[in-house]
Write an enzyme that holds these catalytic residues in place. Sequence first.
Site, PDB file in Angstrom:
ATOM      1  N   SER A  49      -1.784  -5.726  -7.528  1.00  0.00           N
ATOM      2  CA  SER A  49      -1.804  -4.688  -6.493  1.00  0.00           C
ATOM      3  C   SER A  49      -2.354  -5.276  -5.211  1.00  0.00           C
ATOM      4  O   SER A  49      -3.035  -6.306  -5.221  1.00  0.00           O
ATOM      5  CB  SER A  49      -2.694  -3.519  -6.925  1.00  0.00           C
ATOM      6  OG  SER A  49      -4.072  -3.870  -6.831  1.00  0.00           O
ATOM      7  N   ASP A  50      -2.066  -4.626  -4.086  1.00  0.00           N
ATOM      8  CA  ASP A  50      -2.835  -4.915  -2.887  1.00  0.00           C
ATOM      9  C   ASP A  50      -4.225  -4.322  -3.116  1.00  0.00           C
ATOM     10  O   ASP A  50      -4.451  -3.540  -4.047  1.00  0.00           O
ATOM     11  CB  ASP A  50      -2.165  -4.325  -1.646  1.00  0.00           C
ATOM     12  CG  ASP A  50      -2.515  -5.102  -0.382  1.00  0.00           C
ATOM     13  OD1 ASP A  50      -3.555  -5.790  -0.372  1.00  0.00           O
ATOM     14  OD2 ASP A  50      -1.766  -5.013   0.596  1.00  0.00           O
ATOM     15  N   CYS A  51      -5.160  -4.698  -2.273  1.00  0.00           N
ATOM     16  CA  CYS A  51      -6.562  -4.429  -2.598  1.00  0.00           C
ATOM     17  C   CYS A  51      -6.931  -2.957  -2.383  1.00  0.00           C
ATOM     18  O   CYS A  51      -6.863  -2.456  -1.270  1.00  0.00           O
ATOM     19  CB  CYS A  51      -7.444  -5.377  -1.813  1.00  0.00           C
ATOM     20  SG  CYS A  51      -7.100  -7.081  -2.300  1.00  0.00           S
TER      21      CYS A  51
ATOM     22  N   TYR B  88       0.816  -1.213   0.000  1.00  0.00           N
ATOM     23  CA  TYR B  88       0.000   0.000   0.000  1.00  0.00           C
ATOM     24  C   TYR B  88       0.853   1.267   0.000  1.00  0.00           C
ATOM     25  O   TYR B  88       0.532   2.255  -0.653  1.00  0.00           O
ATOM     26  CB  TYR B  88      -0.902   0.031   1.239  1.00  0.00           C
ATOM     27  CG  TYR B  88      -2.104  -0.859   1.177  1.00  0.00           C
ATOM     28  CD1 TYR B  88      -3.148  -0.586   0.291  1.00  0.00           C
ATOM     29  CD2 TYR B  88      -2.224  -1.968   2.012  1.00  0.00           C
ATOM     30  CE1 TYR B  88      -4.267  -1.404   0.239  1.00  0.00           C
ATOM     31  CE2 TYR B  88      -3.337  -2.781   1.970  1.00  0.00           C
ATOM     32  CZ  TYR B  88      -4.361  -2.500   1.079  1.00  0.00           C
ATOM     33  OH  TYR B  88      -5.463  -3.306   1.021  1.00  0.00           O
TER      34      TYR B  88
END
Length: 712
Positions: A247-249, A216
């Site tokens: 990607s991270d969420c 993030y």
Amino acid sequence: MSKLPYQDQSLDFKARAKDLVSRMTIDEKASQLRYDAPAVDRLGIPAYNWWNEALHGVARAGTATVFPQSIALAAMFDGDIMEQVGDVIATEGRAKYNMYAAQQDRDIYKGLTFWSPNVNIFRDPRWGRGHETYGEDPYLAGELGKRFVLALQKKDAHGHLKSAACAKHFAVHSGPENLRHEFDAVVSQKDLWETYLPAFEVLVKDAQVEGVMGAYNRTNGEPCCGSKTLLRDILRDKWQFDGYVTSDCWAIRDFHEYHKVTATMQESAALALENGCDINCGNTYIHMMSAYHEGLVTEEQIDEACIHAMTTRMRLGMFDEDCEFDGIGYDQNVAPDHIALAIDAARKSMVLLKNDGTLPLDTNRLKSVAVVGPNADSRVALMGNYHGTADRYVTALEGIASQLEPMGVRINYSVGCELHMDRSENLAQPDDRITEAVAVAQMSDLVIACLGLDETIEGEAADLEGDIACGDKLNLDLPRQQQLLLEKLLETGKPVILVLMTGSAMAINLADERCAGIVQAWYPGARGGIALADLLLGKVSPSGKLPVTFYRSTDDLPEFTDYAMKNRTYRYFEGSPLYSFGYGLSYADVQMDKAELLEQAADGSVRVCATISNHSGIAADEVVQVYVKNLTNPLAVKQHSLCAFARVQLGAHETVQQELSIRPEAFMVVDEDGNRNACADEFTLFVGFSQPDARSVQLMGKKPVELSIKRG
């Protein structure tokens, strides 16, 4: 009818993926970059949801074997068991995928792309997600992560992967949780390459991990999921990574909402795609086509990402009829041998931190035992986060009672206090269960106090749970009411065994001073109560070792937001810890008789042979640890570094020999520019059952053997 190239299994997976992508429209290609990729029926592409979790068992997809949390698995210091755990997870993941896919259930958490393991460095014990990792040492994290990935990605005869692992969160990520969407982790090149990147490098180069997830935060100004430095220069170019990046969420949304490096959804999507983020967990890539029409991305960039995505799906056998793993039936989910492995892992992960001789319990001298504390009968405390649903649970109370009660020992139970709330009944006065806890302690011969945390207050930044925010710890102390409970139990004068169920280091100074015994049980998995009872009663000897440093106070730590490694973790810490990384006691008397250097291998690695003897009548495991210290180079790690380890099984009065190999990289030094150099330096190797630091030697009562070596 002849097969199209993407259907031709004589071609390699990437060539087939390129052909398949060439047949898609640009809208179809862009749609495949979402984590919830839709079907393309005309090409036989089923819908696929990339998001799945398998940190310590298949998570969030129904019933599965729930292993001890990752930090507990790290405490085993055992690559072989890590590989067994990974293989079970892959088997159960395949069993679930095959069952769900046969019913056309393509929902979230039902795919084969597991977003595990987490190989971030647990640099500060306040970080709430640290228990997802393998601890604070980059070598340990890399070695255990590698074995986990190799097991998840076992191949069939046709080269199909059983499942696809994903190394996260790339890179330089370890809190604070409440700032992660806007935080810039500023780090020197030396710390970057000496501490934060090595585990990722091992997983990419040695294990060929299929996926990498960005973090993030920003690292040195660049958002990690759109970082040219991390994703292009290092991952793709320097390390030659050949998998997919996700990607991270909702991390790409952070580019414009929090990091402020872009202004719009389209610009954020373009920045991520340009720098190599193939899959978007979130909703930013929904705007990919508008970014394309605005001229922010090219079709070639979309193609590149789509080829990466489809290559992974090809490798998983999703377009082939001869994938051997398709034959794994649902009857292999939660199989008896899987449950047995989870219990064994829990036994091997628990760390005996203190013992005045009270452990193992002598049941012939016990008529009653008090089991007290908010984690004594808690299922949540068994689990850790990112967990599945077990077929059944055995809490600490249930495990202890199941073994002691048949022996005629009475179990007296009280919750004593809540985990962090100040009362059990809303209308009562604060600390309304303390009196009961003291009463059951006074009527018992011994007290087992099950204290600690759980995922509701130590974990990912999320919702408020009661009066405490889930996420990072403010300090290293037990919650106030638990500290009070422990004090009152100790005041009874009865022997108190503290069972600490946490995912991180705590400043348990009072317990160290006054408890008869302390067991760090972590979050031990669904049947953790069985393993705990086995250890307390001496059916197994404790053999876990700490994968993190236990500090005496938050005052010993730098600011949480300071990512410099100075005075962090055992490799750089300048003070005296409460308990050291690598420390853990045994019931057996195991001694290091001698250690000697063997002939250097052709690849520059060094081999050590250790002779270990069990001087007791108790069968036991021990973990042989080798640390290296550079004696001459001012750029070397300040203290010493773990460079080899092996778990050894010893029968009563048995002597064994164990060879360990130390890679050439262990003798290299990282300079201020981040370059790893082989130097003509003098070194000491420490071979023992702990670090060579003064605190470990004091508590263990034994010193590692020292070996001198000169390189270059």
